[in-house]
Design a protein around this motif. Structure first.
Motif, PDB file in Angstrom:
ATOM      1  N   ASP A  29      12.862   6.684  15.942  1.00  0.00           N
ATOM      2  CA  ASP A  29      11.458   6.643  16.724  1.00  0.00           C
ATOM      3  C   ASP A  29      10.548   5.412  16.160  1.00  0.00           C
ATOM      4  OD1 ASP A  29       8.437   7.292  16.820  1.00  0.00           O
ATOM      5  OD2 ASP A  29       9.291   8.504  18.337  1.00  0.00           O
ATOM      6  N   PRO A  30      10.112   4.602  17.066  1.00  0.00           N
ATOM      7  CA  PRO A  30       9.287   3.493  16.727  1.00  0.00           C
ATOM      8  C   PRO A  30       8.312   3.712  15.682  1.00  0.00           C
ATOM      9  CG  PRO A  30       9.095   3.739  18.907  1.00  0.00           C
ATOM     10  CD  PRO A  30      10.082   4.794  18.589  1.00  0.00           C
TER      11      PRO A  30
ATOM     12  N   ARG B 137       9.811   4.249  12.390  1.00  0.00           N
ATOM     13  CA  ARG B 137      10.294   2.959  11.981  1.00  0.00           C
ATOM     14  C   ARG B 137       9.504   2.209  11.105  1.00  0.00           C
ATOM     15  NH1 ARG B 137      15.757   2.148  13.606  1.00  0.00           N
ATOM     16  NH2 ARG B 137      15.358  -0.427  12.933  1.00  0.00           N
ATOM     17  N   GLU B 138       8.450   2.180  12.019  1.00  0.00           N
ATOM     18  CA  GLU B 138       7.316   1.355  11.334  1.00  0.00           C
ATOM     19  C   GLU B 138       6.642   1.940  10.151  1.00  0.00           C
ATOM     20  OE1 GLU B 138       3.919  -1.459  10.691  1.00  0.00           O
ATOM     21  OE2 GLU B 138       6.104  -1.367  11.992  1.00  0.00           O
ATOM     22  N   LEU B 139       6.496   3.355   9.922  1.00  0.00           N
ATOM     23  CA  LEU B 139       6.266   3.959   8.596  1.00  0.00           C
ATOM     24  C   LEU B 139       7.394   3.709   7.467  1.00  0.00           C
ATOM     25  CD1 LEU B 139       4.776   7.529   8.092  1.00  0.00           C
ATOM     26  CD2 LEU B 139       6.930   6.942   6.867  1.00  0.00           C
TER      27      LEU B 139
ATOM     28  N   GLU C   2      13.379  14.577  14.003  1.00  0.00           N
ATOM     29  CA  GLU C   2      14.286  13.645  13.894  1.00  0.00           C
ATOM     30  C   GLU C   2      15.269  13.429  12.776  1.00  0.00           C
ATOM     31  OE1 GLU C   2      14.134   8.801  14.495  1.00  0.00           O
ATOM     32  OE2 GLU C   2      13.013  10.010  15.831  1.00  0.00           O
ATOM     33  N   MET C   3      14.389  13.741  11.576  1.00  0.00           N
ATOM     34  CA  MET C   3      14.985  13.509  10.241  1.00  0.00           C
ATOM     35  C   MET C   3      15.513  14.541   9.702  1.00  0.00           C
ATOM     36  SD  MET C   3      14.165  10.008   9.945  1.00  0.00           S
ATOM     37  CE  MET C   3      13.589   9.399   8.422  1.00  0.00           C
ATOM     38  N   GLY C   4      15.289  15.870  10.048  1.00  0.00           N
ATOM     39  CA  GLY C   4      15.649  16.986   9.554  1.00  0.00           C
ATOM     40  C   GLY C   4      14.975  17.401   8.082  1.00  0.00           C
ATOM     41  N   THR C   5      14.035  16.900   7.948  1.00  0.00           N
ATOM     42  CA  THR C   5      13.183  16.929   6.577  1.00  0.00           C
ATOM     43  C   THR C   5      11.866  16.665   6.706  1.00  0.00           C
ATOM     44  OG1 THR C   5      13.515  16.414   4.267  1.00  0.00           O
ATOM     45  CG2 THR C   5      13.976  14.552   5.957  1.00  0.00           C
ATOM     46  N   GLY C   6      11.067  17.029   5.596  1.00  0.00           N
ATOM     47  CA  GLY C   6       9.744  16.649   5.589  1.00  0.00           C
ATOM     48  C   GLY C   6       9.456  15.209   5.105  1.00  0.00           C
ATOM     49  N   PHE C   7       8.063  14.930   5.088  1.00  0.00           N
ATOM     50  CA  PHE C   7       8.034  13.582   4.466  1.00  0.00           C
ATOM     51  C   PHE C   7       8.048  13.422   3.117  1.00  0.00           C
ATOM     52  CE2 PHE C   7       4.504  10.894   2.499  1.00  0.00           C
ATOM     53  CZ  PHE C   7       5.131   9.603   2.898  1.00  0.00           C
ATOM     54  N   THR C   8       7.696  14.392   2.386  1.00  0.00           N
ATOM     55  CA  THR C   8       7.831  14.186   0.864  1.00  0.00           C
ATOM     56  C   THR C   8       9.177  14.208   0.473  1.00  0.00           C
ATOM     57  OG1 THR C   8       5.709  15.493   0.638  1.00  0.00           O
ATOM     58  CG2 THR C   8       6.988  15.429  -1.307  1.00  0.00           C
ATOM     59  N   GLN C   9      10.118  14.925   1.067  1.00  0.00           N
ATOM     60  CA  GLN C   9      11.511  14.882   0.675  1.00  0.00           C
ATOM     61  C   GLN C   9      12.097  13.468   1.143  1.00  0.00           C
ATOM     62  OE1 GLN C   9      13.343  16.785  -1.295  1.00  0.00           O
ATOM     63  NE2 GLN C   9      15.180  15.575  -0.821  1.00  0.00           N
TER      64      GLN C   9
END
Length: 251
Positions: free
Chosen positions: A146-147, A150-152, A187-194
Motif C-alpha cells: 500500500d502506498p 510504503r511512505e511510512l 497487509e502486514m499481518g502484524t502491528g506497527f510496534t512489532q
C-alpha cells in the motif's frame, strides 16, 4: 552487477546498497548466500532477512526477488531436483554451518579451482547434507505494498531510531492513525510496534555485519537501553548481537 557463471550454473553478484533484482524464477532450485553484507529475499508474499550466517533456499519455479542492504556479495548455487528433495518444498532461510559456508564460497569463487563436474556435484551434496537438517530461521521483514504504508516505511528506514508514534507518523504523511493501524493488520499481518522492532533488528544486522559495535548499533537503531536491544535482537535472530558479531566470517 557483474555475474560470474561457471559451467554448473553457480553465480556471484556484487550488489550495491538497496539494489534490487526484479521478480524472476528459475527451473532449478537454488541456494542464496551473502558472503558479505545482508540480503532480503521475497517470495510467496513473504520477505526473509538473510545475514551472513544464514542461507536462503528458493525451490524451482517460485517467483522471487532480492534486495541488498549494504554492499553485498551474493552467491548462488543451483541444486538438481534429485538433490533438492532433501531441502524444504517452499522458500526458507536456514542456519549455515562453517563447512557449508566454505563449500558455498568455493563453488562460487569468481576464480575457481579447476574441478571435474563430478567433484562439483560432490561439493553440492556436502552443502545440502549440511543445510538439510538445519533449523529454519523466521527472520521475516514484511514489506508493504500500500502506498501509504510504503511512505511510512520509507520514513522509518531513513531514521529507524525515531520515537515518533504511529499517530505522529500518520500526520506526517496525511493518514489517520486508525487507518494505518488497520492497514498494518490487514497487509502486514502484524502491528506497527512489532513491525518497527523487526525493521530495527534488520538495520542492526546490517550495522553489525559492517563492523559497528553493539552499543553504537543499539543507539542508532532506536534502543536507549542496550539490554532491551539485546533481548529484541536475540528473540528474532536466535543469538545475542555480540555473539552474532563475533561469529561473522572474516572478510
Amino acid at each position: 552487477m557483474p555475474i560470474f557463471r561457471h559451467a554448473a550454473g553457480e553465480q556471484s553478484h556484487d550488489l550495491e546498497h538497496r539494489e534490487r533484482t526484479p521478480v524472476h524464477r528459475h527451473g532449478q532450485g537454488h541456494l542464496i548466500y551473502p558472503a558479505r553484507g545482508v540480503l532480503s529475499a521475497s517470495a510467496s508474499g513473504q520477505t526473509w532477512i538473510i545475514p551472513a550466517n544464514r542461507t536462503a533456499w528458493i525451490p524451482a519455479h517460485f517467483d522471487h526477488s532480492h534486495r541488498a542492504h549494504g554492499r553485498t556479495d551474493m552467491r548462488i548455487v543451483f541444486v538438481a531436483a534429485a538433490l533438492a528433495v532433501q531441502l524444504p518444498d517452499r522458500p526458507a532461510v536456514l542456519s549455515t554451518t562453517p563447512l557449508a559456508r566454505e563449500v558455498l564460497l568455493s563453488l562460487t569463487d569468481p576464480h575457481p579451482v579447476a574441478r571435474t563436474a563430478a567433484a562439483r556435484d560432490r561439493l553440492r551434496h556436502v552443502v545440502v547434507d549440511e543445510l538439510g537438517p538445519a533449523p529454519e530461521e523466521p527472520l521475516h521483514l514484511p514489506e508493504p505494498q500500500d502506498p501509504r504504508l510504503r511512505e511510512l516505511a520509507r520514513i522509518m528506514e531513513e531514521d529507524p531510531a525515531t520515537t515518533a508514534t504511529l499517530g505522529e507518523l500518520g500526520r506526517a504523511i496525511g493518514v489517520g492513525e486508525r487507518t494505518l493501524s488497520r492497514l498494518f493488520r490487514e497487509e502486514m499481518g502484524t502491528g506497527f510496534t512489532q513491525w518497527r522492532t523487526q525493521l530495527r533488528v534488520h538495520r542492526a544486522l546490517v550495522m553489525l555485519t559492517a563492523g559497528a559495535g553493539v552499543l553504537e548499533t543499539a543507539h542508532a537503531c532506536g534502543w536507549s537501553n542496550p539490554s532491551t536491544f539485546i533481548n529484541s535482537f536475540t528473540a528474532l535472530v536466535g543469538q545475542t548481537p555480540g555473539r552474532y558479531r563475533r561469529n561473522l566470517p572474516a572478510g
